[in-house]
Design a protein around this motif. Structure first.
Motif, PDB file in Angstrom:
ATOM      1  N   ARG A  14       5.124  -2.037   9.465  1.00  0.00           N
ATOM      2  CA  ARG A  14       3.660  -2.010   9.436  1.00  0.00           C
ATOM      3  C   ARG A  14       3.072  -2.002  10.838  1.00  0.00           C
ATOM      4  O   ARG A  14       1.866  -1.952  11.007  1.00  0.00           O
ATOM      5  CB  ARG A  14       3.126  -3.219   8.667  1.00  0.00           C
ATOM      6  N   GLU A  15       3.950  -2.057  11.848  1.00  0.00           N
ATOM      7  CA  GLU A  15       3.523  -2.135  13.245  1.00  0.00           C
ATOM      8  C   GLU A  15       3.975  -0.884  14.002  1.00  0.00           C
ATOM      9  O   GLU A  15       5.098  -0.827  14.508  1.00  0.00           O
ATOM     10  CB  GLU A  15       4.106  -3.391  13.908  1.00  0.00           C
ATOM     11  N   PRO A  16       3.114   0.129  14.093  1.00  0.00           N
ATOM     12  CA  PRO A  16       3.500   1.366  14.779  1.00  0.00           C
ATOM     13  C   PRO A  16       4.006   1.150  16.204  1.00  0.00           C
ATOM     14  O   PRO A  16       4.908   1.866  16.646  1.00  0.00           O
ATOM     15  CB  PRO A  16       2.216   2.200  14.772  1.00  0.00           C
ATOM     16  N   LEU A  17       3.475   0.154  16.918  1.00  0.00           N
ATOM     17  CA  LEU A  17       3.941  -0.080  18.291  1.00  0.00           C
ATOM     18  C   LEU A  17       5.409  -0.489  18.334  1.00  0.00           C
ATOM     19  O   LEU A  17       6.140  -0.085  19.240  1.00  0.00           O
ATOM     20  CB  LEU A  17       3.069  -1.126  18.993  1.00  0.00           C
ATOM     21  N   GLN A  18       5.858  -1.269  17.358  1.00  0.00           N
ATOM     22  CA  GLN A  18       7.283  -1.632  17.301  1.00  0.00           C
ATOM     23  C   GLN A  18       8.135  -0.391  17.041  1.00  0.00           C
ATOM     24  O   GLN A  18       9.193  -0.211  17.638  1.00  0.00           O
ATOM     25  CB  GLN A  18       7.533  -2.677  16.214  1.00  0.00           C
ATOM     26  N   LEU A  19       7.654   0.471  16.151  1.00  0.00           N
ATOM     27  CA  LEU A  19       8.389   1.697  15.849  1.00  0.00           C
ATOM     28  C   LEU A  19       8.431   2.613  17.071  1.00  0.00           C
ATOM     29  O   LEU A  19       9.472   3.209  17.379  1.00  0.00           O
ATOM     30  CB  LEU A  19       7.752   2.418  14.658  1.00  0.00           C
ATOM     31  N   LEU A  20       7.332   2.700  17.792  1.00  0.00           N
ATOM     32  CA  LEU A  20       7.284   3.552  18.982  1.00  0.00           C
ATOM     33  C   LEU A  20       8.155   3.008  20.113  1.00  0.00           C
ATOM     34  O   LEU A  20       8.742   3.774  20.876  1.00  0.00           O
ATOM     35  CB  LEU A  20       5.844   3.749  19.445  1.00  0.00           C
ATOM     36  N   ARG A  21       8.282   1.679  20.205  1.00  0.00           N
ATOM     37  CA  ARG A  21       9.220   1.095  21.181  1.00  0.00           C
ATOM     38  C   ARG A  21      10.651   1.500  20.853  1.00  0.00           C
ATOM     39  O   ARG A  21      11.448   1.800  21.744  1.00  0.00           O
ATOM     40  CB  ARG A  21       9.094  -0.428  21.212  1.00  0.00           C
ATOM     41  N   MET A  22      10.976   1.521  19.560  1.00  0.00           N
ATOM     42  CA  MET A  22      12.313   1.950  19.142  1.00  0.00           C
ATOM     43  C   MET A  22      12.529   3.413  19.507  1.00  0.00           C
ATOM     44  O   MET A  22      13.577   3.792  20.014  1.00  0.00           O
ATOM     45  CB  MET A  22      12.472   1.729  17.635  1.00  0.00           C
ATOM     46  N   VAL A  23      11.517   4.254  19.273  1.00  0.00           N
ATOM     47  CA  VAL A  23      11.617   5.673  19.630  1.00  0.00           C
ATOM     48  C   VAL A  23      11.868   5.797  21.126  1.00  0.00           C
ATOM     49  O   VAL A  23      12.739   6.556  21.567  1.00  0.00           O
ATOM     50  CB  VAL A  23      10.332   6.438  19.222  1.00  0.00           C
ATOM     51  N   SER A  24      11.122   5.043  21.922  1.00  0.00           N
ATOM     52  CA  SER A  24      11.282   5.076  23.375  1.00  0.00           C
ATOM     53  C   SER A  24      12.680   4.638  23.790  1.00  0.00           C
ATOM     54  O   SER A  24      13.287   5.212  24.696  1.00  0.00           O
ATOM     55  CB  SER A  24      10.231   4.178  24.020  1.00  0.00           C
ATOM     56  N   GLN A  44       5.298   2.640   3.807  1.00  0.00           N
ATOM     57  CA  GLN A  44       6.071   3.877   3.927  1.00  0.00           C
ATOM     58  C   GLN A  44       5.259   4.954   4.634  1.00  0.00           C
ATOM     59  O   GLN A  44       5.803   5.728   5.431  1.00  0.00           O
ATOM     60  CB  GLN A  44       6.527   4.349   2.548  1.00  0.00           C
ATOM     61  N   MET A  45       3.961   5.006   4.369  1.00  0.00           N
ATOM     62  CA  MET A  45       3.093   5.995   5.004  1.00  0.00           C
ATOM     63  C   MET A  45       2.965   5.730   6.504  1.00  0.00           C
ATOM     64  O   MET A  45       3.036   6.660   7.309  1.00  0.00           O
ATOM     65  CB  MET A  45       1.709   5.991   4.350  1.00  0.00           C
ATOM     66  N   ILE A  46       2.782   4.478   6.887  1.00  0.00           N
ATOM     67  CA  ILE A  46       2.683   4.132   8.311  1.00  0.00           C
ATOM     68  C   ILE A  46       3.968   4.520   9.035  1.00  0.00           C
ATOM     69  O   ILE A  46       3.941   5.147  10.097  1.00  0.00           O
ATOM     70  CB  ILE A  46       2.408   2.619   8.500  1.00  0.00           C
ATOM     71  N   THR A  47       5.099   4.161   8.448  1.00  0.00           N
ATOM     72  CA  THR A  47       6.390   4.442   9.075  1.00  0.00           C
ATOM     73  C   THR A  47       6.613   5.939   9.214  1.00  0.00           C
ATOM     74  O   THR A  47       7.001   6.426  10.284  1.00  0.00           O
ATOM     75  CB  THR A  47       7.531   3.804   8.258  1.00  0.00           C
ATOM     76  N   ALA A  48       6.369   6.674   8.157  1.00  0.00           N
ATOM     77  CA  ALA A  48       6.579   8.118   8.200  1.00  0.00           C
ATOM     78  C   ALA A  48       5.626   8.793   9.180  1.00  0.00           C
ATOM     79  O   ALA A  48       6.032   9.660   9.957  1.00  0.00           O
ATOM     80  CB  ALA A  48       6.437   8.716   6.811  1.00  0.00           C
ATOM     81  N   ALA A  49       4.355   8.405   9.145  1.00  0.00           N
ATOM     82  CA  ALA A  49       3.380   9.009  10.055  1.00  0.00           C
ATOM     83  C   ALA A  49       3.753   8.745  11.508  1.00  0.00           C
ATOM     84  O   ALA A  49       3.536   9.587  12.380  1.00  0.00           O
ATOM     85  CB  ALA A  49       1.979   8.478   9.762  1.00  0.00           C
ATOM     86  N   THR A  50       4.358   7.603  11.770  1.00  0.00           N
ATOM     87  CA  THR A  50       4.760   7.251  13.132  1.00  0.00           C
ATOM     88  C   THR A  50       6.053   7.950  13.538  1.00  0.00           C
ATOM     89  O   THR A  50       6.176   8.435  14.674  1.00  0.00           O
ATOM     90  CB  THR A  50       4.933   5.721  13.260  1.00  0.00           C
ATOM     91  N   LEU A  51       7.033   8.039  12.630  1.00  0.00           N
ATOM     92  CA  LEU A  51       8.358   8.521  13.006  1.00  0.00           C
ATOM     93  C   LEU A  51       8.634  10.003  12.739  1.00  0.00           C
ATOM     94  O   LEU A  51       9.463  10.602  13.428  1.00  0.00           O
ATOM     95  CB  LEU A  51       9.436   7.687  12.309  1.00  0.00           C
TER      96      LEU A  51
END
Length: 101
Positions: A14-24, A44-51
């Protein structure tokens, strides 16, 4: 479990910044992303939209226990993706594959 080129990461989806840190951390352009987290559509929508933007050409994005209407909505959000799945969300795996850019 982290073995060779396979890495597992624990994030709050639910935290796009955490997902984006993982991407980085891993550089994006992922061959496969598996969402085996929350079964809530919003999460699921937040995660997919981010990743999904970081999914490689011909990569696969898999969501475990996803409602088909959620998968259709996700597929409509991004150019060049299609979805496959079953009608029942119980133990349903949905795969979104990037077909083009």
């Amino acid at each position: 479990i982290n073995v060779g080129r396979i890495a597992s990461v624990l994030c709050d989806q639910r935290e796009p910044l955490q997902l984006l840190r993982m991407v980085s951390q891993f550089g994006g352009n992922f061959d496969m992303i598996i969402d085996d987290g929350s079964h809530l559509k919003e999460d699921q929508m937040i995660t997919a939209a981010t990743l999904l933007p970081y999914l490689a050409y011909r990569g696969a994005y898999v969501i475990e226990d996803c409602y088909p209407d959620t998968a259709k909505e996700l597929a409509g959000m991004f150019k060049g993706v299609v979805f496959e799945g079953q009608k029942s969300p119980d133990d349903c795996l949905v795969m979104i594959r990037r077909q083009g850019i």
